[in-house]
Design an enzyme around this catalytic site. Structure first.
Site, PDB file in Angstrom:
ATOM      1  N   CYS A   1      50.347  40.205  36.915  1.00  0.00           N
ATOM      2  CA  CYS A   1      51.509  39.507  36.344  1.00  0.00           C
ATOM      3  C   CYS A   1      52.268  40.329  35.318  1.00  0.00           C
ATOM      4  CB  CYS A   1      51.071  38.176  35.726  1.00  0.00           C
ATOM      5  SG  CYS A   1      50.069  38.343  34.224  1.00  0.00           S
TER       6      CYS A   1
ATOM      7  N   CYS B   1      42.672  37.305  32.907  1.00  0.00           N
ATOM      8  CA  CYS B   1      44.012  37.165  32.349  1.00  0.00           C
ATOM      9  C   CYS B   1      44.308  35.685  32.143  1.00  0.00           C
ATOM     10  CB  CYS B   1      45.050  37.794  33.287  1.00  0.00           C
ATOM     11  SG  CYS B   1      46.763  37.540  32.756  1.00  0.00           S
TER      12      CYS B   1
ATOM     13  N   CYS C   1      47.441  34.664  34.714  1.00  0.00           N
ATOM     14  CA  CYS C   1      47.338  34.528  36.164  1.00  0.00           C
ATOM     15  C   CYS C   1      45.915  34.464  36.682  1.00  0.00           C
ATOM     16  CB  CYS C   1      48.074  35.678  36.847  1.00  0.00           C
ATOM     17  SG  CYS C   1      47.311  37.304  36.556  1.00  0.00           S
TER      18      CYS C   1
ATOM     19  N   CYS D   1      48.388  43.444  32.551  1.00  0.00           N
ATOM     20  CA  CYS D   1      47.729  42.901  33.744  1.00  0.00           C
ATOM     21  C   CYS D   1      48.449  43.424  34.981  1.00  0.00           C
ATOM     22  CB  CYS D   1      47.769  41.379  33.712  1.00  0.00           C
ATOM     23  SG  CYS D   1      47.185  40.594  35.232  1.00  0.00           S
TER      24      CYS D   1
ATOM     25  N   CYS E   1      41.708  48.031  23.073  1.00  0.00           N
ATOM     26  CA  CYS E   1      41.899  47.076  21.989  1.00  0.00           C
ATOM     27  C   CYS E   1      42.750  45.914  22.522  1.00  0.00           C
ATOM     28  CB  CYS E   1      42.588  47.766  20.808  1.00  0.00           C
ATOM     29  SG  CYS E   1      42.777  46.733  19.350  1.00  0.00           S
TER      30      CYS E   1
END
Length: 210
Positions: free
Chosen positions: A169, A116, A119, A166, A192
């Site tokens: 976060c 990510c 984070c 995510c 996707c």
């Protein structure tokens, strides 16, 4: 000659002593004085830099510890704007969609892990990535850091995707579709993903994957 030796023992810093040349002995002494002067300068610079290097390493270690202690779900919008690029903020926080084929990660073929970009949570492995031809990085499965939001009936019948975020976060990542059968994916799914939501770190080997 005795004066020159006395200067050496006293640690004379330069060669500006008015001594008449006496051949090879003076030349050798001049080089010795040069080396001693350089050695002192290097030692002095090293002593000055040492505390800076130590403090820099301590700062990096503290920064990593601070990052691990952040409650990412409580980070303010203003903080996110400071942490992220405009493109990352548009995807992760505004739940936008990047233009197809605009992400450098679309053609990334090296072995590694996708994290990510907000984070740093691990999200996808390169071994699960495939070329969907859609213009967005595509995977057929995610790591535990990927959370699937319900997409309702439309998602079940393939008319829409399920939102992916995510888990750490809650940043928007993209959508999951159940049309993976079109690419013969092992799971029958297609994740996707917007490339700006990801950061790629190659494995140590750096081998290419299909």
């Amino acid at each position: 000659s005795s004066l020159l030796v006395a200067l050496l023992l006293a640690g004379a810093p330069t060669l500006s002593v008015a001594v008449a040349p006496t051949g090879r002995r003076v030349a050798n002494t001049r080089r010795l004085l040069d080396f001693r002067s350089v050695g002192r300068r290097e030692a002095s610079i090293a002593s000055l830099l040492a505390p800076t290097v130590i403090l820099s390493r301590l700062h990096r270690g503290t920064a990593r510890a601070d990052e691990n202690q952040i409650d990412w779900r409580r980070v303010s919008d203003e903080e996110w704007k400071e942490r992220l690029t405009p493109e990352q903020y548009f995807i992760l926080r505004d739940r936008g969609t990047e233009r197809p084929f605009s992400s450098p990660l679309y053609n990334e073929k090296r072995a590694g892990t996708y994290y990510c970009s907000g984070c740093g949570t691990p999200l996808f492995e390169s071994s699960k990535k495939f070329n969907s031809g859609t213009g967005w990085p595509s995977f057929y499965d995610g790591l535990p850091g990927v959370e699937v939001k319900g997409g309702g009936l439309a998602a079940l019948v393939g008319l829409a995707g399920e939102e992916l975020v995510c888990r750490t976060c809650e940043g928007h990542l993209g959508d999951r579709f159940n049309d993976g059968i079109l690419w013969n994916t092992p799971t029958g799914l297609r994740y996707c993903i917007d490339g700006y939501a990801l950061q790629f770190r190659p494995s140590a080997a750096g081998d290419s994957v299909s």
